[in-house]
Design a protein around this motif. Structure first.
Motif, PDB file in Angstrom:
ATOM      1  N   ARG A  37     162.909 121.890  31.455  1.00 57.38           N
ATOM      2  CA  ARG A  37     161.944 120.955  30.603  1.00 57.38           C
ATOM      3  C   ARG A  37     160.485 121.773  30.430  1.00 57.38           C
ATOM      4  O   ARG A  37     159.793 121.859  29.575  1.00 57.38           O
ATOM      5  CB  ARG A  37     161.962 119.642  31.187  1.00 57.38           C
ATOM      6  CG  ARG A  37     161.075 118.433  30.478  1.00 57.38           C
ATOM      7  CD  ARG A  37     161.173 117.332  31.086  1.00 57.38           C
ATOM      8  NE  ARG A  37     161.124 117.362  32.492  1.00 57.38           N
ATOM      9  CZ  ARG A  37     159.981 116.770  32.995  1.00 57.38           C
ATOM     10  NH1 ARG A  37     158.835 116.635  32.694  1.00 57.38           N
ATOM     11  NH2 ARG A  37     160.097 117.146  34.434  1.00 57.38           N
ATOM     12  N   ASN A  64     160.396 124.499  28.303  1.00 54.93           N
ATOM     13  CA  ASN A  64     160.376 124.028  26.762  1.00 54.93           C
ATOM     14  C   ASN A  64     159.303 123.339  26.275  1.00 54.93           C
ATOM     15  O   ASN A  64     158.819 123.755  25.293  1.00 54.93           O
ATOM     16  CB  ASN A  64     161.821 122.768  26.647  1.00 54.93           C
ATOM     17  CG  ASN A  64     161.958 122.525  25.201  1.00 54.93           C
ATOM     18  OD1 ASN A  64     161.572 123.305  24.386  1.00 54.93           O
ATOM     19  ND2 ASN A  64     162.312 121.291  24.971  1.00 54.93           N
ATOM     20  N   GLU A  65     158.627 123.055  27.185  1.00 52.21           N
ATOM     21  CA  GLU A  65     157.279 122.422  26.902  1.00 52.21           C
ATOM     22  C   GLU A  65     156.199 123.578  26.872  1.00 52.21           C
ATOM     23  O   GLU A  65     155.443 123.413  25.997  1.00 52.21           O
ATOM     24  CB  GLU A  65     156.579 121.297  28.222  1.00 52.21           C
ATOM     25  CG  GLU A  65     157.319 120.082  28.021  1.00 52.21           C
ATOM     26  CD  GLU A  65     156.704 119.255  29.381  1.00 52.21           C
ATOM     27  OE1 GLU A  65     155.967 119.755  30.182  1.00 52.21           O
ATOM     28  OE2 GLU A  65     157.299 118.317  29.606  1.00 52.21           O
ATOM     29  N   GLU A  66     156.250 124.501  27.630  1.00 55.74           N
ATOM     30  CA  GLU A  66     155.453 125.711  27.300  1.00 55.74           C
ATOM     31  C   GLU A  66     155.608 126.362  26.299  1.00 55.74           C
ATOM     32  O   GLU A  66     154.849 126.909  25.592  1.00 55.74           O
ATOM     33  CB  GLU A  66     155.821 126.752  28.779  1.00 55.74           C
ATOM     34  CG  GLU A  66     154.961 128.077  28.503  1.00 55.74           C
ATOM     35  CD  GLU A  66     153.519 127.951  28.942  1.00 55.74           C
ATOM     36  OE1 GLU A  66     152.782 128.654  28.723  1.00 55.74           O
ATOM     37  OE2 GLU A  66     153.201 126.795  29.614  1.00 55.74           O
ATOM     38  N   TYR A  67     157.112 126.710  25.657  1.00 59.41           N
ATOM     39  CA  TYR A  67     157.480 127.102  24.347  1.00 59.41           C
ATOM     40  C   TYR A  67     156.765 126.300  23.418  1.00 59.41           C
ATOM     41  O   TYR A  67     156.106 126.740  22.419  1.00 59.41           O
ATOM     42  CB  TYR A  67     158.784 127.179  24.374  1.00 59.41           C
ATOM     43  CG  TYR A  67     159.290 127.530  22.765  1.00 59.41           C
ATOM     44  CD1 TYR A  67     159.246 129.136  22.795  1.00 59.41           C
ATOM     45  CD2 TYR A  67     159.909 126.787  22.094  1.00 59.41           C
ATOM     46  CE1 TYR A  67     159.945 129.682  21.417  1.00 59.41           C
ATOM     47  CE2 TYR A  67     160.229 127.304  20.536  1.00 59.41           C
ATOM     48  CZ  TYR A  67     159.985 128.565  20.328  1.00 59.41           C
ATOM     49  OH  TYR A  67     160.433 129.079  19.318  1.00 59.41           O
ATOM     50  N   ASN A  68     156.761 124.823  23.296  1.00 61.69           N
ATOM     51  CA  ASN A  68     156.530 124.131  22.526  1.00 61.69           C
ATOM     52  C   ASN A  68     154.696 124.222  22.139  1.00 61.69           C
ATOM     53  O   ASN A  68     154.324 124.233  21.253  1.00 61.69           O
ATOM     54  CB  ASN A  68     156.647 122.648  22.461  1.00 61.69           C
ATOM     55  CG  ASN A  68     158.244 122.434  22.056  1.00 61.69           C
ATOM     56  OD1 ASN A  68     158.935 123.153  21.421  1.00 61.69           O
ATOM     57  ND2 ASN A  68     158.642 121.247  22.797  1.00 61.69           N
ATOM     58  N   ARG A  69     154.097 124.457  23.663  1.00 61.23           N
ATOM     59  CA  ARG A  69     152.780 124.432  23.441  1.00 61.23           C
ATOM     60  C   ARG A  69     152.354 125.765  22.760  1.00 61.23           C
ATOM     61  O   ARG A  69     151.241 125.959  22.211  1.00 61.23           O
ATOM     62  CB  ARG A  69     152.193 124.433  25.035  1.00 61.23           C
ATOM     63  CG  ARG A  69     150.750 124.583  25.262  1.00 61.23           C
ATOM     64  CD  ARG A  69     150.276 124.477  26.422  1.00 61.23           C
ATOM     65  NE  ARG A  69     150.746 125.636  27.096  1.00 61.23           N
ATOM     66  CZ  ARG A  69     150.199 126.837  27.093  1.00 61.23           C
ATOM     67  NH1 ARG A  69     149.031 127.046  26.434  1.00 61.23           N
ATOM     68  NH2 ARG A  69     150.721 127.934  27.811  1.00 61.23           N
ATOM     69  N   THR A  79     154.009 127.583  20.572  1.00 59.56           N
ATOM     70  CA  THR A  79     154.216 127.521  19.139  1.00 59.56           C
ATOM     71  C   THR A  79     153.953 126.301  18.333  1.00 59.56           C
ATOM     72  O   THR A  79     154.240 126.244  17.146  1.00 59.56           O
ATOM     73  CB  THR A  79     155.800 127.716  18.923  1.00 59.56           C
ATOM     74  OG1 THR A  79     156.530 126.768  19.583  1.00 59.56           O
ATOM     75  CG2 THR A  79     156.291 129.112  19.606  1.00 59.56           C
ATOM     76  N   ARG A  80     153.237 125.582  18.765  1.00 56.28           N
ATOM     77  CA  ARG A  80     152.659 124.306  17.984  1.00 56.28           C
ATOM     78  C   ARG A  80     151.852 124.578  16.838  1.00 56.28           C
ATOM     79  O   ARG A  80     151.875 123.998  15.867  1.00 56.28           O
ATOM     80  CB  ARG A  80     152.041 123.341  19.100  1.00 56.28           C
ATOM     81  CG  ARG A  80     150.553 123.962  19.463  1.00 56.28           C
ATOM     82  CD  ARG A  80     149.787 122.751  20.092  1.00 56.28           C
ATOM     83  NE  ARG A  80     148.507 123.038  20.659  1.00 56.28           N
ATOM     84  CZ  ARG A  80     148.140 123.225  21.818  1.00 56.28           C
ATOM     85  NH1 ARG A  80     149.148 122.646  22.639  1.00 56.28           N
ATOM     86  NH2 ARG A  80     147.366 123.697  22.456  1.00 56.28           N
ATOM     87  N   ASN A  81     150.935 125.729  16.647  1.00 55.28           N
ATOM     88  CA  ASN A  81     150.442 126.071  15.676  1.00 55.28           C
ATOM     89  C   ASN A  81     151.091 126.942  14.705  1.00 55.28           C
ATOM     90  O   ASN A  81     150.553 127.443  13.687  1.00 55.28           O
ATOM     91  CB  ASN A  81     148.994 126.729  16.023  1.00 55.28           C
ATOM     92  CG  ASN A  81     149.133 128.067  16.721  1.00 55.28           C
ATOM     93  OD1 ASN A  81     150.294 128.122  16.917  1.00 55.28           O
ATOM     94  ND2 ASN A  81     147.888 128.680  16.902  1.00 55.28           N
ATOM     95  N   ASN A 126     153.797 127.170  11.834  1.00 55.80           N
ATOM     96  CA  ASN A 126     154.612 126.329  10.720  1.00 55.80           C
ATOM     97  C   ASN A 126     155.575 127.215  10.133  1.00 55.80           C
ATOM     98  O   ASN A 126     155.194 128.113   9.396  1.00 55.80           O
ATOM     99  CB  ASN A 126     153.467 125.748   9.501  1.00 55.80           C
ATOM    100  CG  ASN A 126     154.078 124.753   8.772  1.00 55.80           C
ATOM    101  OD1 ASN A 126     155.177 124.561   9.177  1.00 55.80           O
ATOM    102  ND2 ASN A 126     153.204 124.168   8.036  1.00 55.80           N
TER     103      ASN A 126
END
Length: 199
Positions: free
Chosen positions: A100, A103-108, A110-112, A114
């Motif tokens: 988890r 996954n949170e680190e990856y989402n952080r 790649t959040r910008n 698109n």
């Protein structure tokens, strides 16, 4: 945590001498403990409690040697630490938490980013559209140049019937080419405004 000494030869020899003396006032309990220790195969361990009793006896009796002298070639006995087996439920929970967090680190990270924007910019269809746009601009500029050069050539050739001097013919051809060029620019600007959706 250490709870005993691993005794060396010096200790064994001195304690053996002490036990051989029949006239020594060594307490019976301490004598038995020391005999058991000496009978053990090497490495021989001396518990701290027995070492304290021996030290007290040596001090009380005023022996010419001290406990630290007996233990010069000895070392601490450190018992082997036995790790308890890990709980499988705990291991599973830790793996879930690690996944988890990753996954949170990856989402952080790649959040910008698109993906739709990348597809919109990077596809071959968009490349083709850009090529068509550049092609239209090149054709328009070429058309403009051909029109101005043709207007100059026509007016230069046609003015030979009006003017006999070359200077007058060139000036009249430049004026005609300028008028045609301005008219072409006006039409070009109006066309571009129409393509952009402006009236």
């Amino acid at each position: 945590m250490a709870s005993a000494f691993v005794v060396g030869d010096k200790f064994r020899n001195r304690v053996a001498e002490l036990l051989e003396k029949t006239d020594s006032s060594l307490p019976q309990g301490l004598r038995e403990e020391l005999k058991v220790i000496l009978e053990k195969p090497e490495p021989t361990t001396l518990p701290f409690s027995t070492a304290r009793k021996l030290k007290k006896h040596l001090q009380d009796e005023g022996h010419p040697f001290y406990l630290h002298e007996l233990l010069e070639d000895s070392s601490l006995h450190l018992p082997e630490v036995v790790k308890p087996p890990r709980n499988p439920e705990l291991v599973a929970r830790l793996e879930k938490i690690k996944a988890r967090l990753a996954n949170e680190e990856y989402n952080r990270i790649t959040r910008n980013v698109n993906a739709q924007e990348i597809n919109r910019i990077g596809t071959l269809a968009d490349f083709g559209q850009q090529v068509r746009s550049v092609k239209a601009v090149v054709v328009t500029v070429f058309n403009f140049l051909v029109t101005v050069v043709a207007a100059f050539a026509c007016s230069y050739m046609g003015s030979q019937y009006l003017f006999t001097e070359t200077t007058a013919r060139v000036i009249s051809a430049v004026i005609a080419a300028s008028v045609v060029g301005l008219a072409e620019l006006y039409v070009l600007v109006r066309t571009m405004e129409g393509e952009l959706g402006e009236p």
